[in-house]
Design an enzyme around this catalytic site. Structure first.
Site, mmCIF file in Angstrom:
data_model
loop_
_atom_site.group_PDB
_atom_site.id
_atom_site.type_symbol
_atom_site.label_atom_id
_atom_site.label_comp_id
_atom_site.label_asym_id
_atom_site.label_seq_id
_atom_site.Cartn_x
_atom_site.Cartn_y
_atom_site.Cartn_z
ATOM 1 N N ASP A 88 15.451 16.151 -4.487
ATOM 2 C CA ASP A 88 16.085 15.978 -5.799
ATOM 3 C C ASP A 88 15.132 15.241 -6.736
ATOM 4 O OD1 ASP A 88 16.413 13.504 -4.366
ATOM 5 O OD2 ASP A 88 18.109 12.955 -5.639
ATOM 6 N N GLU A 153 18.429 11.165 -3.034
ATOM 7 C CA GLU A 153 17.696 9.894 -3.069
ATOM 8 C C GLU A 153 17.781 9.255 -4.449
ATOM 9 O OE1 GLU A 153 14.541 6.918 -3.346
ATOM 10 O OE2 GLU A 153 14.842 8.662 -4.619
#
Ligand code: BES
Ligand code: ZN
Length: 453
Positions: A88, A153
Site C-alpha cells: 500500500d 502499513e
C-alpha cells in the site's frame, strides 16, 4: 553465487519494467475508492511471486488482503527467513506539485519517480527479484523463505497483528528481514538499530451551538480556535522539550557505543538545514539533529482545522476546532502510557468554556536492537560486496509498527536494511527511488540469503 548475480545483471531491465507496472496500480490503502486497486495490487504481486518460484496465496482480512509467498525447499536444517514489506502507498496529493504523474513511473537523473517507488513497493519488489534470481539461476534458494506483503502499513497495520497471531506456526522463522527504510547516504548502505514508535491523536474542541458573529458575540464566549491554540502551545516548553508531565520518564538511555557511533557518522547539520530550505533547525535543546531524530521522542501537529480559511475576511467566531497531533516515541515509551499522559495534560490545560475531546488513532511501539551477531554480520558482508563499501549503523525516525510484534510473536530477530535515500520524498510529492540502489540492493539481498544459509 556468480550465476545468481549474473542473472540479476542480465535481467535488470525487465525487473525495472515489472516494477513500473506495479507502481502504476493506485494501491492507496486509506481511500475507499481504491479498494479494487488494492486487490489488483495483491493479485499482481501474488502472480509475480509465483513466477519467482514461490507458492503464493492471498488472505482476506477485515481490511486489505495479505499476500504470502512461500518456499520451504531448503529443508529443516536451513534457516527460515520471513521477508516483510507493504504494497500500500500514501495518497499522492497535492497532485499539482508532481513534476510527472504519481502513478506513471518516470525515469530522470538515475531515479524513478512514482508514489510507492521507495515506500515500499520498490523495496518489496527487490526481494521478490532476489528470490527469483536464486530460483531461476540455481533452481533453489539457500534458505527457506516466506514473503509477507501487507496492504495496511500506511494506515497502522491493525489487521496484521491478528493475522500473525492466527498463523504463528505457518510464519515461524529464524529471522525477519525488512526493506522499508533508508540507506544513510547515496552509495552508503546501512543497517538499522532502531525505529521510533507512534501515538496519534485528534483534539476536538467544541464551543457554542453554532458559528457566531465575532462582533456580536466576541468577548463573551470562549473561541474554540483560541482554546485549541492554547492547548497546542502548551505541548512544548521554550527549550523544545515536550511539556507533558511524565513524558520523558520511560525514555531509555542508550549504550555509549551507539551514541558514539551516531556522532561518528558523516553528517553535516548545515547541509541538512540547507537541503530542507529552512532558516534554522528546530527541536529539543541539548541534542544533535541525528539524536533528535533517532533517540529522542517528539510531538508534532499534523493538521489543524478551524474557522474561515477561504478568500478574504469573514468576521466569524467558529464553534469548533480540531487538531491532529502525533508523538514519535522511543524505547521504552508505549502508546498506551503516552495516551494517559497526554489526556491528563489536555484536561489540565483546556480552557473552561469549551468542551474538549481526545480521540486516539493508531499507534505503534518503538523498536531497538543491539546490532550484532550472525544476522547483522551476514547483512554487513552482503552490503559491502554489493555496494563496495562497509555499511554503517543508523537509527530511524519513522515507524514500522509490526516489527516489535514480529519479534515477540515469532520469537525471531529482525534485520532492517533499506535502500531508499534520504530526501527521496516519502509521503510527499515527487517520491523517487535511485535506480543504482535498486540494482545493487537486489544483489545485496541475493548475497544476504546466501550468507544466512
Ligand atoms: N517506510 C515508512 C517508515 C519509514 C519512514 C522508514 C522513514 C524510514 C524512513 C513506513 O511506510 C511509514 O511511513 N510508516 C508510518 C507508520 C504509521 C502509519 C503507523 C510512519 O512512520 O508514519
Ligand atoms: Zn510510509
Amino acid at each position: 553465487m556468480s550465476d545468481v548475480l549474473a542473472f540479476v545483471d542480465a535481467n535488470l531491465g525487465r525487473f525495472r519494467a515489472e516494477l513500473y507496472d506495479f507502481l502504476r496500480i493506485q494501491s492507496i490503502s486509506t481511500q475507499k475508492e481504491h479498494e479494487g486497486d488494492m486487490r489488483r495490487a495483491a493479485e499482481w504481486l501474488a502472480e509475480r511471486m509465483r513466477e519467482a518460484g514461490l507458492e503464493a496465496s492471498i488472505h482476506d482480512t477485515p481490511g486489505h488482503p495479505v499476500v504470502l509467498g512461500e518456499w520451504r525447499g531448503a529443508g529443516e536444517s536451513a534457516p527460515t527467513v520471513l521477508i516483510y514489506g507493504h504494497y500500500d502507498v500514501q495518497p499522492p496529493e497535492p497532485l499539482d506539485e508532481w513534476a510527472s504523474p504519481p502513478f506513471e513511473p518516470t525515469e530522470r537523473d538515475g531515479k524513478v519517480f512514482a508514489r510507492g517507488s521507495a515506500d515500499d513497493k520498490g523495496q518489496l519488489y527487490m526481494h521478490v527479484k532476489a528470490v527469483e534470481a536464486h530460483t531461476k539461476a540455481n533452481g533453489k534458494l539457500p534458505v527457506n523463505v516466506i514473503v509477507l506483503a501487507e496492504g495496511e502499513e500506511e494506515v497502522g497495520s491493525d489487521n496484521l497483528v491478528p493475522f500473525v497471531e492466527k498463523h504463528v506456526e505457518r510464519l515461524a522463522c529464524d529471522h525477519v528481514v525488512i526493506s522499508d527504510s533508508n540507506m544513510f547516504d547515496e552509495g552508503l548502505p546501512s543497517v538499522l538499530f532502531s525505529l521510533r514508535g507512534l501515538a496519534y491523536f485528534e483534539i476536538h474542541v467544541k464551543g457554542a451551538r453554532s458559528d457566531l458573529h465575532s462582533g456580536q458575540f466576541g468577548g463573551t464566549v470562549v473561541n474554540p480556535g483560541n482554546a485549541l491554540a492554547a492547548i497546542v502551545a502548551s505541548l512544548h516548553d521554550a527549550d523544545g522539550r515536550v511539556a507533558i508531565e511524565g513524558f520523558y520518564d520511560d525514555v531509555a538511555t542508550w549504550e555509549d557505543d551507539i551514541l558514539d557511533g551516531i556522532r561518528a557518522l558523516p553528517f553535516d547539520e548545515e547541509e541538512y538545514r540547507r537541503s530542507l530550505d529552512v532558516p534554522k533547525l528546530g527541536g529539543e535543546k541539548g541534542f544533535t539533529a541525528l539524536e533528535r531524530l533517532w533517540v529522542r521522542p517528539t510531538c508534532d501537529v499534523n493538521g489543524i482545522l478551524c474557522g474561515y480559511t477561504g478568500e478574504g475576511a469573514k468576521t466569524v467566531l467558529p464553534n469548533k476546532a480540531m487538531a491532529k497531533v502525533s508523538f514519535r516515541l522511543v524505547p521504552d515509551q508505549t502508546p498506551e502510557r503516552v495516551k494517559e499522559l497526554f489526556e491528563a495534560h489536555v484536561r489540565k490545560v483546556a480552557p473552561e468554556g469549551v468542551t474538549v475531546e481526545i480521540k486516539a488513532l493508531h499507534g505503534g511501539r518503538p523498536w531497538r536492537t543491539r546490532p550484532q551477531g550472525k544476522l547483522v554480520d551476514a547483512a554487513g558482508k552482503a552490503l559491502e560486496q554489493a555496494f563496495g563499501v562497509r555499511p554503517v549503523l543508523q537509527g530511524e525516525g519513522g515507524s514500522i509498527p509490526i516489527v516489535v510484534d514480529f519479534e515477540e510473536k515469532l520469537n525471531a530477530s529482525a534485520l532492517l536494511v533499506g535502500f531508499a535515500l534520504p530526501g527521496c520524498n516519502l509521503h510527499a510529492p515527487n517520491e523517487w527511488f535511485e535506480l543504482a540502489a535498486f540494482d545493487n540492493g537486489i544483489k545485496a539481498l541475493c548475497l544476504l540469503y546466501e550468507n544466512l544459509a
